[in-house]
Write an enzyme that holds these catalytic residues in place. Structure first.
Site, mmCIF file in Angstrom:
data_model
loop_
_atom_site.group_PDB
_atom_site.id
_atom_site.type_symbol
_atom_site.label_atom_id
_atom_site.label_comp_id
_atom_site.label_asym_id
_atom_site.label_seq_id
_atom_site.Cartn_x
_atom_site.Cartn_y
_atom_site.Cartn_z
ATOM 1 N N LEU A 104 -13.556 141.416 57.411
ATOM 2 C CA LEU A 104 -12.989 140.096 57.153
ATOM 3 C C LEU A 104 -13.107 139.339 58.467
ATOM 4 C CD1 LEU A 104 -9.710 140.869 55.147
ATOM 5 C CD2 LEU A 104 -11.733 139.672 54.283
ATOM 6 N N ASP A 105 -13.617 138.108 58.429
ATOM 7 C CA ASP A 105 -13.787 137.390 59.690
ATOM 8 C C ASP A 105 -12.434 137.007 60.274
ATOM 9 O OD1 ASP A 105 -12.958 134.898 58.585
ATOM 10 O OD2 ASP A 105 -14.993 134.433 57.948
ATOM 11 N N MET A 106 -12.464 136.547 61.522
ATOM 12 C CA MET A 106 -11.236 136.308 62.268
ATOM 13 C C MET A 106 -10.309 135.314 61.569
ATOM 14 S SD MET A 106 -10.927 135.126 66.234
ATOM 15 C CE MET A 106 -9.338 134.808 67.007
ATOM 16 N N SER A 108 -10.039 134.794 58.402
ATOM 17 C CA SER A 108 -9.640 135.242 57.068
ATOM 18 C C SER A 108 -8.545 136.293 57.159
ATOM 19 C CB SER A 108 -10.842 135.821 56.314
ATOM 20 O OG SER A 108 -11.872 134.867 56.198
#
Length: 232
Positions: A104-106, A108
């Site tokens: 999960l990106d930062m 999200s």
């Protein structure tokens, strides 16, 4: 597992964390088939060698899998060159050897699976198995029914076809839209790129389900242990 560096083998087997493994090898505490190994890159087939730590044989730890609520502002990496907090800063010592299943990106948040079971991880991330991942998404500006249909059919970005397996528009206004998006193939930043291709910016992105698992009552930073039956 095949032939892998000794450092990776021990951490993947759940014997100890990557940093603990590296230190133990360099200190001469690890032996393979009776021979002390001080090279972290020494290649082994874990199932076919006898590994000891301080002269004591090690057994493969029971597979461990958790569902973890990754908060926003946390990166899904072991370490970060910019000094940002990582998921491992939030986990206790006995779970430091788990690896994330996808990312999960930062910006999200939401449900992140972490495990020592490489077979399970490979199965869940193989697009051909079509394991659903469901996200609650908020975007700036209005989203029309025609745009929802376009995202379901697929939209091209940088030579890749980005496509939601299902998408539901829950609430729409001129200011913002709220949607539920399901993916079965996780391309890099896929949801953000889909909406960027429509000229819309994603303001919040939360994974609320993965396979049969739902985020439920977990709050940011919390986790609980699960089994394969919980997922598949």
């Amino acid at each position: 597992m095949g032939q892998v560096p000794l450092e990776r083998a021990l951490s993947k087997l759940g014997i100890m964390s990557r940093s603990q493994t590296k230190r133990s090898i360099e200190e001469g505490r690890i032996a393979v088939n009776g021979r002390v190994i001080k090279d972290t890159a020494f290649l082994v087939v874990p199932e076919k060698v006898r590994i000891t730590v301080d002269g004591k044989p090690v057994d493969r730890a029971a597979a461990c899998t958790i569902m973890f609520y990754k908060p926003r502002g946390i990166v899904t990496t072991r370490s970060d060159e910019k000094g940002r907090r990582t998921i491992y800063d939030l986990l206790p010592a006995h779970l430091q050897h788990l690896h994330p299943v996808g990312r999960l990106d930062m910006a999200s948040d939401g449900l992140l699976l972490m495990t020592t079971d490489t077979q399970l991880s490979n199965f869940l991330t193989d697009p051909s198995n079509e394991i659903p991942r469901i996200y609650a998404v908020t975007v700036k500006g209005q989203i029309t029914d025609d745009q929802v249909k376009l995202l379901s059919q697929g939209i091209e970005d940088k030579g890749e076809l980005l496509k939601a397996s299902s998408i539901t528009l829950r609430k729409a206004s001129n200011k913002e839209a709220h949607l539920i998006v399901e993916l079965t193939e996780g391309k890099n930043r896929e949801i953000r790129r889909m909406f960027e291709a429509l000229g819309r910016e994603v303001t919040t992105l939360k994974r609320i389900a993965f396979g049969k698992l739902k985020l439920g009552t977990l709050t940011a930073g919390q986790f609980r242990e699960i089994t394969k039956k919980d997922i598949l």
